[in-house]
Enzyme design. Structure first.
Site, PDB file in Angstrom:
ATOM      1  CE  LYS A 123      -4.061  -2.009   2.252  1.00 43.38           C
ATOM      2  NZ  LYS A 123      -5.031  -1.898   3.362  1.00 43.38           N
ATOM      3  CG  ASP A 173      -7.990   0.328   3.494  1.00 44.63           C
ATOM      4  OD1 ASP A 173      -8.827  -0.527   3.149  1.00 44.63           O
ATOM      5  OD2 ASP A 173      -6.770   0.171   3.369  1.00 44.63           O
TER       6      ASP A 173
END
Length: 297
Positions: free
Chosen positions: A74, A110
């Protein structure tokens, strides 16, 4: 002419058990779309995490519409993208890449996923004092989410003090002085006592996952004046959640974050608004939660 078929994928390590393919493909089926969702597992491909840039370029060249990105890529993927959304830039982490006009655009769903799950599952939770255990990628997203929801102050605790300090500093720069602080593990008892009745605990470490069983903190630190929000969702019912409920805490499982981040990614990939209620039902079925399947909200 609107598209009716999409090619997307997930880049990460050890992602064989991921529920993302099924969640995206089921929602596409409901909307009369075709979605081919492929796993690009670093372990299977024999590639290091640093190969994420090469994989993103290959996916773009092969005509992918987008990618989901998970651990451990990420942060690494950021340097290989053309543009970042404001949230992704603030976090320095990307979990969704959309290919638009030849550009690779990074997003972070997220944050929105955790915020939506928290608002749905703990709508009346007090947010004056939040203690967060874990300062990695998921922790950064959760901290941004609770501050966006109005948390007064987030105390970030991590086994690596420099990581807690780094996240707290980033949060202060983004949300303002006094909204976040770094703390150490030995401060947890005091911090959780101070949150009694006015806040709760966000858990964002790997402890509780199938490969890392156990509790991330002593059970006696949990009491009925706290809420507990879990980021781990495999298994859906972690030991932390069981202990928290037994001690009278309002508790939020990590499944909602997983579903809502997937729903936001689906919208970015296709431009279509997903049905989150059905996606929640899909997740529960796929995760083996035995509940009556209903579209009622």
């Amino acid at each position: 002419m609107a598209k009716d078929a999409y090619l997307v994928g997930l880049i990460g390590a050890g992602i064989g058990p991921s529920l993302s393919p099924a969640l995206h493909q089921r929602e596409a089926d409901r909307q009369g779309l075709r979605c081919l969702y492929r796993l690009l597992d670093l372990d299977v491909l024999g590639r290091a995490p640093e190969a994420v840039g090469e994989l993103v370029r290959a996916a773009r060249d092969l005509g992918y519409d987008g990618l989901n990105i998970t651990h451990p890529c990420k942060q690494l993927v950021v340097d290989h993208l053309d543009v970042l959304s404001p949230q992704a830039e603030a976090l320095g982490a990307v979990n969704t890449v959309v290919f638009e006009g030849g550009r690779a655009v990074g997003h972070n769903t997220d944050v929105t996923g955790f915020a939506a799950s928290f608002a749905r599952g703990l709508p009346d939770a007090p947010l004056e004092r939040v203690v967060q255990l874990g300062a990695g990628g998921a922790g950064a997203a959760a901290a941004h989410a609770v501050l966006t929801l109005g948390a007064g102050r987030v105390s970030v605790v991590d086994a690596v003090p420099s990581r807690a300090a780094g996240l707290a500093g980033s949060l202060v720069r983004h949300f303002g002085h006094g909204r976040a602080e770094a703390a150490t593990l030995d401060q947890l008892p005091v911090l959780l006592a101070e949150a009694d009745g006015v806040g709760g605990l966000v858990h964002a470490t790997p402890t509780g996952m199938a490969a890392h069983p156990g509790l991330p903190l002593p059970a006696e630190l949990l009491h009925a004046g706290l809420w507990v929000a879990e980021v781990v969702y495999r298994p859906l019912e972690t030991e932390l959640l069981r202990v928290a409920r037994a001690r009278g805490c309002a508790a939020l499982a990590g499944g909602g974050m997983a579903v809502f981040q997937a729903a936001d990614a689906f919208r970015l990939f296709t431009g279509k608004e997903p049905d989150r209620v059905w996606m929640l039902a899909d997740f529960e079925e796929l995760a083996g939660v035995e509940r009556p399947r209903s579209h009622a909200g």
